[in-house]
Write an enzyme that holds these catalytic residues in place. Structure first.
Site, PDB file in Angstrom:
ATOM      1  N   THR A 196      43.063  40.096  48.438  1.00 50.44           N
ATOM      2  CA  THR A 196      43.050  39.485  50.289  1.00 50.44           C
ATOM      3  C   THR A 196      44.547  39.193  50.489  1.00 50.44           C
ATOM      4  OG1 THR A 196      42.619  37.209  49.362  1.00 50.44           O
ATOM      5  CG2 THR A 196      40.784  38.553  50.078  1.00 50.44           C
ATOM      6  N   CYS A 197      45.474  38.864  49.544  1.00 47.57           N
ATOM      7  CA  CYS A 197      46.857  38.512  50.092  1.00 47.57           C
ATOM      8  C   CYS A 197      47.473  39.722  50.649  1.00 47.57           C
ATOM      9  CB  CYS A 197      47.614  37.798  48.830  1.00 47.57           C
ATOM     10  SG  CYS A 197      47.047  36.399  48.370  1.00 47.57           S
ATOM     11  N   PHE A 198      47.080  40.950  50.477  1.00 43.31           N
ATOM     12  CA  PHE A 198      47.282  42.127  50.820  1.00 43.31           C
ATOM     13  C   PHE A 198      46.406  42.905  51.726  1.00 43.31           C
ATOM     14  CE2 PHE A 198      49.553  40.995  46.621  1.00 43.31           C
ATOM     15  CZ  PHE A 198      50.816  40.621  47.164  1.00 43.31           C
ATOM     16  N   ILE A 200      50.044  37.988  52.955  1.00 46.04           N
ATOM     17  CA  ILE A 200      50.872  36.847  52.373  1.00 46.04           C
ATOM     18  C   ILE A 200      52.333  36.450  52.851  1.00 46.04           C
ATOM     19  CG2 ILE A 200      51.974  38.352  50.394  1.00 46.04           C
ATOM     20  CD1 ILE A 200      51.296  35.886  48.503  1.00 46.04           C
TER      21      ILE A 200
END
EC number: 2.3.2.26
Length: 82
Positions: free
Chosen positions: A48-50, A25
């Site tokens: 999924t951002c991390f 992100i």
């Protein structure tokens, strides 16, 4: 392997520079595995951002594999990746 990578990172391909170049992100974000606290009968989950995979303590390697494959399958069907 591509579906696993898609499940955890949101992309089915590793960058040309390798895992160190995975983006999150806010820029480069390493692939991470975290222990999920709570009920031991939860499916693994991903952020999924991390580039993060969370899973509980399972009773065996086989159970982890079975539940991870189920989570990946469910995510790919639910989000139209299949």
């Amino acid at each position: 392997m591509a579906r696993f990578l898609q499940f955890v990172t949101g992309t089915s391909k590793v960058p040309l520079e390798g895992f160190k170049a995975l983006q999150g992100i806010s820029g480069p974000q390493r692939f991470q595995i975290h222990k999920a606290y709570g009920a031991p009968d939860r499916l693994p989950s991903a952020h999924t951002c991390f580039n993060q995979l969370d899973f509980s303590e399972y009773t065996s390697k086989e159970q982890l594999q079975e539940w991870l494959l189920l989570a990946i399958h469910e995510a790919s069907e639910s989000f139209g990746f299949g």
